[in-house]
Structures are given as C-alpha cells and as structure tokens.
Design a protein around this motif. Structure first.
Motif, PDB file in Angstrom:
ATOM      1  N   PHE A 758      68.359  16.544 137.893  1.00  0.00           N
ATOM      2  CA  PHE A 758      67.329  17.016 138.817  1.00  0.00           C
ATOM      3  C   PHE A 758      67.907  17.474 140.152  1.00  0.00           C
ATOM      4  O   PHE A 758      67.300  18.262 140.869  1.00  0.00           O
ATOM      5  N   SER A 776      63.803   9.818 141.112  1.00  0.00           N
ATOM      6  CA  SER A 776      63.939   9.831 139.658  1.00  0.00           C
ATOM      7  C   SER A 776      63.495   8.497 139.066  1.00  0.00           C
ATOM      8  O   SER A 776      62.846   8.443 138.028  1.00  0.00           O
ATOM      9  N   ASN A 821      66.884  21.061 136.223  1.00  0.00           N
ATOM     10  CA  ASN A 821      66.136  20.667 137.416  1.00  0.00           C
ATOM     11  C   ASN A 821      64.692  21.148 137.356  1.00  0.00           C
ATOM     12  O   ASN A 821      63.776  20.400 137.701  1.00  0.00           O
TER      13      ASN A 821
END
Length: 951
Positions: A758, A776, A821
């Motif tokens: 990400f 996350s 991402n």
RNA sequence: GCUCGGGUGGUGGAAUGGUAGACACGGAGGACUUAAAAUCCUCUGACCUUUAAAAGUCGUGUGGGUUCGAGUCCCACCCCGAGCACCA
C-alpha cells in the motif's frame, strides 16, 4: 500497541502456516491441463545479517500475483532458492572463522525462517541452492558445452584486479573504476584467466531486447552497456614500412580531415615500429608512466589528455595519400575498436582538445547543417524543401558595445538580421539591403566575413515551407544612427533589440546563429554533427551522412560493427565458487573434465584464504590439483580458478522446473511446459550484471537445444527500494534497519504485507514509516470486525453493489499491473461502504475475503473457515465481476461554464437536448449564464456539459 | 555530455484530456469512558468575503502553446534520481 482481544494475529498466522504446510496446497505439478504461469523472484544471496523489511517487498508482490493467478485457474510455478557462491559468503566465513559451506547453511536456515513467517506460497520441494554439487554439476556442464563450442578462451591480457578481494574481475563487477563489492580502486594486471565470448551474442542480446516487456530504464541500461556502434575500419599504410595501422571510426566521412593518427600506449604496434621511432626513449618512458596509472587516474574527469609523438613515423591517408604524423596517447583505449584512431580535430572534441594542446593542424571538412527537429518549425522529413542563400549580419552599435538582435515573433527565434541573397547580389549587398529593410539603419560599414557557410534545415512558418538555408555570416558596424522608416509588414514580423555582448549568447536560441556568434567572438570548437562535405576532393558538396559507405569503399576499408560489451572474464582467484572443470595436461594441453565425472566438487579444506598472487588458493591443494589427463592418462593439473558469483544465477530458473533431475539440466518436456518465466521480479541493480549474463547463458542453451525459448524472462518488474525511516538506504551503517521479525511480532505478517503493497507505486523507492503502517493494521481489524454484521441474507444499497463489482474488476486488474496500492485502496473504499450498511450478506462478505486472500492469506483463510468452509480459501476461484451490475441507474454529469466546474446534474436521461436544458436551468449554473451569450455547447455523453459563454 | 525516469496538500500518494488531492497517515473538534488507550462521528490544499449559510479567487517545478476544457498533449527551461561516459 495493545493487542485487541479478538484478532490475535500471531495465533492465526501460525495456525494457517502449519495448516498449509500439512495440506501441501502450494505443491506444484506439471501434470495439469490448466494454463501455466511462472512467477519468479530473484533468489536472494543469504547474507549473515538476515532480511530487513525492504527485502520482502518483491516477494510479497509475486506472492500476491501467484495466489491471484492460482485462484484465476492457472497452474502456478512459484519457487524460491539460494544464490550462495562467491565473495560475500567467503568473506563472511573468513571473518567469522567458519567454513563457507557451514555459514551458508546457517544463513539459508535463517532466511527460510524469516520468509516462512510472512506466509509465502512457495513450493519448497523445488528449492535450489547454487552451492549444492547436484546443482553446480549443471553449471559446470553448461560451461563445458560452451568450451566445446569454442566460446571460451584462455587469456593473459591485463584485466581488472581488485587488490583487496585479491581476484580478477569482469567489467560488470566494476563501479566507476572501483570494485563493486569492496570499493577498492581496481588495477590492471595481467593474469591467466578464462574468458567467455559473450560478445559473440552482443547483437542478439541487443536486438531481442525490443520484444521484452521490461522497464525502459533496464532496456536502456543494457543497450548502453552493449554499446553497439556502426562504423568503418580503414587502413593507413606506414611510410617506409611493411606495417600498417587499422583504425575504427564512425565518421569515415571526415577522413579528409585527418591530421594525425593516435595509437593506444599499450598497442603492440608501437614495439614493431621501434626501428623508425627516433625518440624511442621518450616514447618508452611515456608508455611506462601510463602503465603505472590506475583506470581511475587515467580516466578521471577533467583530466588532461597526454601523448607523445612517434617521431619519424608517418601514416598515409588512404583517401588522399597525405602523410600524417603518428602519436600515442592515453585517451585511446587499447581494447576498443582496433586500439588506434584517426584524429579529425575539426570534427571530434577529444581530437580537438589534443590538437590544441600539442599544436597539431585542424582541417575542416564538414560545413555544419543544423536541422531543427522539435517544435512547430521542425524540418518536415519527406516534404520538398526550398534552398536559399542568405546573409546573416552581426551588427555592432555605433557608440556602445551592443549588438542588433531580432526577435521573430511567429517563429519564436532570437537571432540576427537575416535575409535572402538575390541572384545578382553579393552577400554584402544583400546584408546592407536587409539591414535597411528590417531595421532601418542605413549608415554602416562591412568589416569582415565570419567563416564559411553554415546551413540549416527548418520549417519556415512565415512562408509555410520547408527550408534548406545556406547562411553567410558577416560582421557590420554602424557608423551612426541614421535610420529610415521600417514598413508595417516588417514591424509585424520582428521586434528589434540591442543586446550587450555578454548577453548575446544566452539571447540567441537558434544553433546556427549561436555558431555565427561564436565565430565572431573567435571561439573555436569542433563541429561534431553532420553536414556538407568540403575540402574532400570529389566528395565535396555531398551530404556527409549519405556517403559513409561510399567513402569507406573509396579508401579500401570495410564497414564493421563494434560493441562496448567486453568478453566475460570468467575466472576468480578465490575458493568459494564452482571449480572450472578443465585439466591442463603436459602433452594434450587443455582438456575438459569428462561429463560423467561431474560434478567436479570443490575440495573441502581448512585453509582457503586468497593468495593475492593471481593464483587461486586451490592451487596449493596438491592432492586435488594433481590429476591424470582424461585424454592420455598422463600427468596433468586441474584448473584452479573458480567461476564468478554470477555463474550459478544464470540458469537457476530452469532448475526449478525440474530440480531433482540427475540426468539432465532440465527435462525438455517440463522446460517446454513452464518456459518462459512469465513475470520476473527483482532489483534494478542487476540490470547490467545478472540480467545480461542470464540472457546470454539462456541463448546459449537455446542454441544447443536445451531450452525451447530464446529469451528467459518475458516480463520484468523492478521493485523500488524501501529506505530507512530517515530517508537513507537501509543499512547497519546508518542504524536505520527495520527488522521484519519485529514488525510481524507486533502487527502480524498480513499487516506487513498490506502495508508494503500500500506504501506507494511498486517500482518507486519509498521510506519506511511505522506510523503509516497503523492504517494497514486498522484495515485488517475492520475486516475482522465486519463479520459481526454478516447475516445470511441482506440487501445492499444499489451503489454498494455496484461498488462491489467494480472492486472485483479493479483488484484483479491492479494485481496484474503491480498497482497493489490502488488495489488496496479500492478494497478500503468497499469496506468503508460496507460499514455503512445495516447488515452485510454472507456472499458479499465472502467475496471481500476472496479479494483479500492474496494480500492477507492468513486472515482470509481464518475468516473463511469461520464462515463454515472446510477447504482453504486459497484453492477457491477468484470472484467474477458481473458487468451488468457495473452500470448505475443514473449518472452524474459534470457541468462546466467556460471549462470551469460549476455543478453536477444527476439524471437517467442521456439525451443531449434534455441534459443541456436541465443543466441550464440549474440555479448554480444560471448564475454564470445570466446576461451572457452562449456561443458553444459541448456535451460528452453521460459525463459532461460545457457552456462556452461570452460577455 | 548522452540516455531513461520523476517533480501534485503537513506526509505517503490517487486521478481513460472532463468536479485535482481518491485511499491512508498526521492534525483539530466531538461521542463513549472515573480516566486513558482503543473505537466511532465531523472537519482538514491555500487565500479571501461573511454572524452564519453559502460563495469567490488561486492552486499539480517555471514560462509559453494547443484545446470548449490541460496534472495529463506540444515547445523551451529549472530541479531531483538512475544508467552510461575519453567507446573514436
């Protein structure tokens, strides 16, 4: 951070890791009717310090892709192994006083543990290790095949020698003249070595790049490294001698401009010419001086070129039989081209500098032609052009040190007064006339011409035609400021500026004008472009680019192709490498070790320090070295050099296909099934090392029929580095290393995986930030908690359902594009939407889990089993996007006025008249239309309306 | 010097030529709590007018251009990163 009660990552992750191991769901077999997908990581070099968080980034991406592909119905090969021969392991062993074989085992064990904690889906049954004799048997075998095909040779030429690593190195092992590994300045040292003719493959290595789906930068690096150049080899006879000098040049068109020849100081010719050389003592001492210098000293930036005249030696120019002097100089490299150059100082910068320094003549043979290639005034290829002679006038002010410049508005040129020369005019007359017409000045005097003609090809916007102009530069001085009126027409074309002497060069923006000005200032420079041939006998007036081969033929030369790529120095004077399977027999010479005796094992010894003498430490092991010649059974000695670190990594991806085969490198059937590698992921540092060697090795195996494809890696992706939190490269030295074990302990492997994917675009370097990682972890916890809302049946909002299917589509696409991402952010958006729902139905929740499975394999499997499934989520199918659900009932139409956003119209009617009308009626649009005239209405169906208004 | 990338809020970053700043971090305020953490809700590019609601102006390295419309396309330039570099 405190552990939340319900989601215990360490328990869940351990549970699933052992479950996967037990069930063997990641085992791969060729016996499958599914299409294959080979997803490969660059295997690591297991160092002593273990992994940091940067290492797994690529592995996570391939793991996500492999899991996605498996769920999408592919038979996936996704293996892992170890590259463990070579200097780093040996240095580590020497330092820690353990044998490299033991150190490697230890390091491999640690790496494997660290990797397994992250939940990768490798098929460990296919693990390879380059130091395993069963593996390097085939590295040696491949070398023997190259030897048989004449692709290897023994050489004693001076090569790069690292005094600290005590071994010879290939060009690829250097970094700016320093040893890539230890940073020592590399010396040139003649040692006996084995060399592989990788240059035989240069052309194919270059050509086949085009078809590869690789990052541009890597392809460019390889192109640079291979360095193809087309040119001619021309021979200059030496006066009163049997000898001759061959030169390589890319500019045979300049041969009439040769004013001297230069040999590399190392050239063997110098010795042969000794009888003629009158200043031999001086020449000899110069050669000795140069030999003493390191590569760095010799090539240091800004270093002055030095050389010595070979007094008494004259070479004969094959073009015009002119006799020219011969020099030796340090700026000519012995190992490129022929080790000799023809010097054309007028048209080569290096020759120019050298000629200036030693007062050698400069002879111009090319008149410059500047072709405009960018901008609206770019010369339009293939369109007829008009030729025109023109006067270019540098005009000095009558009282100040200022010069008359024109600013052509339409063409956006900054230059001097220019005008066509009419048929009965002289250039000077034309200049005087143009000056009067364009600027009005009438009282001036002609001072001098500014060199020969300068040509230019461009598109004349004023006349709307292609031009090939021939400029005659002249210098005028105004006598006074008497001036007549300028016509309106001229005024419209350009503005007049008086520019001070210092500022003129910066003011000018046209190359031919700049050269005119440089000539006025008396600045001399080599012109290295193409142009019109002059001072060259029958070639005068021709276009320099078009006569390359004609002039080569005329001189009795031949066209050739040269490469910067050098043959691969394949010997290392070190212990920890594959022994080169050759034997030196007193009678038979070099004899290959019979294939059935492979692997030729590296002897297990206590002392293996490098000697530094140019001999490998193996040379001291008598028992191993002394052997019988396989040919005549007489006395023989083994080759004691070992292979470079890169040997084993040249073909490991083939061994994964058939890792335990005792009879051959790889079973052709298996090779055919799995080849080529579909996606290869690793760092950019291998651009001109591993990735060139491996492509070469592969092409060779292709030529001898071992593999079925000529290129090994179809697609290549480079992961960007993960930098330390301080923005520096992660390194013990900076104390900024983040250990994945710690992160996993605290947040869990799934959080780490999501975070690394990400962080940002996969190929971009980025700093680690533990703060950002919280996001996350929160995402995962919210997925976990969402299960409290799950009921068997629930009706979602229409837009949530649309979003669900959009997400299915986007996540699948993004994974394959390495846009992890945005894949994750899309799932976050979906989760945000699901959280606003009263309840979420089982099917929807399970779809979310399936989408997450590649990213968070542990969490997904755990929740999947909690939903009542007996089988692992990782052998389920990827959810299908229902395209019919992607369409909304209504659409939001952007309304603009004069291109500016002013509102949104939500409607289900896409008819133009309706949309325009409804938009106009809107209150917030009315405001901007009131009292104004709509002169244009633009409607992009279902998306946008733009009213162009006036007043 | 040549070649290849890149330049967007406080931060990481998103955006088939069509509402710039999605998503996330951080920050501010609020709810829950004895309290804190965690969690949840609201706001969060800059400037400016206004009690407020609402609106306006500016804004994707700089300067030009194309277009109804430009972060995105074109031209020139600046800065950062990478590769090659005395390769004739």
């Amino acid at each position: 951070m405190k552990k939340p009660v319900s989601y215990d990552h360490s328990k869940i992750e351990k549970k699933w890791q052992s479950a996967w191991k037990k069930s063997g769901i990641y085992k791969t077999s060729e016996a499958s009717k599914k299409p294959k997908s080979y997803i490969l990581d660059m295997f690591p070099y297991p160092s002593g310090s273990g992994l940091h968080v940067g290492h797994p980034k690529g592995y996570i991406a391939t793991d996500v892709l492999a899991r996605f592909k498996r769920m999408s119905g592919f038979n996936v090969l996704h293996p892992m192994g170890w590259d463990a021969f070579g200097l780093p392991a040996e240095e580590f062993a020497l330092k820690n006083k353990i044998h490299p074989s033991i150190a490697v085992k230890k390091n491999v064990k640690r790496y494997k543990e660290q990797l397994s904690v992250l939940g990768f889906c490798y098929d460990w049954d296919r693990e390879v290790n380059t130091t395993d004799p069963e593996y390097y048997k085939w590295t040696q075998w491949a070398f023997l095949q190259m030897h048989k095909k004449g692709l290897t040779y023994e050489s004693h030429e001076p090569i790069n020698w690292c005094p600290s690593c005590k071994t010879g190195l290939a060009n690829e092992d250097l970094d700016n003249g320093k040893c890539e590994r230890c940073g020592s300045i590399v010396e040139k040292k003649p040692i006996r070595q084995w060399v592989i003719k990788i240059t035989d493959y240069a052309d194919r290595l270059l050509k086949d790049l085009d078809a590869l789906n690789w990052p541009n930068s890597i392809k460019e690096s390889q192109k640079n490294w291979i360095g193809r150049s087309e040119g001619s080899e021309l021979t200059f006879k030496i006066k009163n001698s049997e000898e001759s000098i061959s030169v390589f040049t890319t500019r045979p068109d300049t041969i009439f401009g040769v004013t001297y020849l230069v040999l590399a100081p190392e050239s063997h010719l110098v010795e042969k010419l000794k009888p003629q050389i009158k200043n031999w003592y001086k020449v000899q001492s110069f050669i000795k001086d140069v030999a003493k210098k390191t590569q760095i000293e010799r090539t240091a930036e800004g270093k002055e070129k030095t050389g010595v005249h070979l007094d008494g030696v004259f070479a004969i120019n094959p073009a015009n039989d002119e006799e020219v002097p011969v020099w030796i100089a340090d700026y000519v490299l012995a190992d490129y081209g022929t080790g000799a150059v023809m010097a054309v100082p007028a048209h080569d910068e290096r020759d120019f500098v050298f000629a200036k320094k030693y007062n050698l003549p400069i002879k111009e043979v090319i008149e410059p032609v500047y072709t405009k290639t960018t901008g609206p005034d770019a010369f339009r290829e293939g369109v007829p052009y008009k030729e025109r002679h023109a006067a270019v006038c540098v005009i000095k002010h009558w009282s100040e040190d200022k010069y008359l410049c024109l600013d052509w508005k339409k063409n956006n040129w900054h230059g001097f007064v220019v005008g066509g020369i009419e048929s009965l005019e002289t250039a000077v007359d034309a200049g005087i006339r143009e000056i009067a017409e364009e600027t009005g000045y009438t009282n001036l005097r002609f001072v001098k011409e500014l060199g020969g003609p300068i040509h230019a090809k461009f598109y004349q916007l004023l006349k709307e035609q292609n031009r090939f102009a021939h400029f005659h530069g002249m210098y005028f001085e105004l006598v006074d400021d008497s001036r007549k009126e300028i016509s309106e027409g001229e005024k419209a074309i350009h503005d007049i500026n008086w520019v001070s002497k210092q500022e003129v060069m910066d003011y000018l923006n046209v190359d031919d004008m700049k050269l005119t000005w440089a000539r006025f200032l008396g600045v001399e420079k080599a012109y290295v472009g193409s142009g019109i041939i002059t001072n060259s006998g029958k070639f005068n007036g021709k276009d320099s680019e078009s006569i390359m081969s004609e002039i080569t033929k005329f001189c009795g030369g031949k066209t050739v192709v040269r490469y910067k790529l050098r043959d691969w120095v394949f010997s290392r004077q070190r212990y920890w490498g594959e022994p080169i399977p050759l034997v030196h027999c007193e009678k038979c010479g070099v004899v290959p070790v019979p294939e059935k005796e492979l692997p030729l094992k590296l002897p297990n010894v206590k002392f293996y320090e490098p000697t530094g003498t140019g001999e490998s430490p193996l040379a001291k092991i008598d028992k191993w070295v002394n052997t019988k010649c396989p040919n005549c059974k007489g006395k023989a000695k083994r080759e004691t050099n070992t292979m470079p670190q890169w040997a084993g990594s040249c073909w490991y991806y083939l061994r994964y296909m058939d890792p335990k085969n005792k009879k051959m490198l790889v079973d052709p059937k298996k090779e055919k099934y799995w080849s080529p590698v579909d996606v290869y992921v690793g760092g950019t540092e291998h651009a001109t090392r591993h990735l060139i060697y491996a492509r070469f090795w592969h092409k060779f195996l292709y030529d001898i029929g071992v593999v079925s494809q000529s290129e090994p890696f179809t697609q290549l992706k480079n992961q960007g580095l993960i930098m330390g939190p301080d923005g520096q490269k992660m390194s013990k030295r900076f104390g900024n290393v983040v250990n994945p074990d710690d992160v996993v302990k605290l947040y869990g492997a799934d959080s780490l995986r999501v975070y690394e994917m990400f962080m940002g675009p996969f190929e971009q370097a980025i700093s680690w930030s533990t703060d950002n990682m919280i996001g996350s972890r929160r995402f995962i916890e919210r997925v976990w908690r969402l299960k409290n809302k799950v009921v068997k049946k629930a009706t979602l909002k229409k837009e949530t359902e649309t979003l669900l299917h959009k997400t299915i589509k986007k996540v699948g696409e993004d994974i394959q594009d390495f846009a992890h991402n945005t894949a994750i952010s899309t799932m976050m958006i979906l989760l945000n939407a699901l959280e606003t729902e009263e309840n979420v139905d089982t099917k929807t929740y399970e779809t979310l889990l399936l989408l997450l499975a590649p990213f968070t394999p542990h969490l997904a499997d755990e929740l999947w089993s909690q939903m009542g499934h007996k089988k692992s989520i990782h052998i389920e199918s990827w959810p299908i996007c229902d395209e019919t659900k992607l369409v909304n009932d209504s659409f939001k139409i952007t309304i603009q006025v004069n291109g500016k956003f002013r509102g949104v119209l939500e409607t289900n009617n896409s008819e133009e008249a309706f949309v325009l009308n409804a938009s106009k009626k809107k209150h917030e649009i009315q405001k901007h239309l009131e009292g104004k005239e709509i002169i244009k209405q633009i409607y992009v169906k279902n998306r946008l309306v733009n009213f162009v208004v006036k007043g």
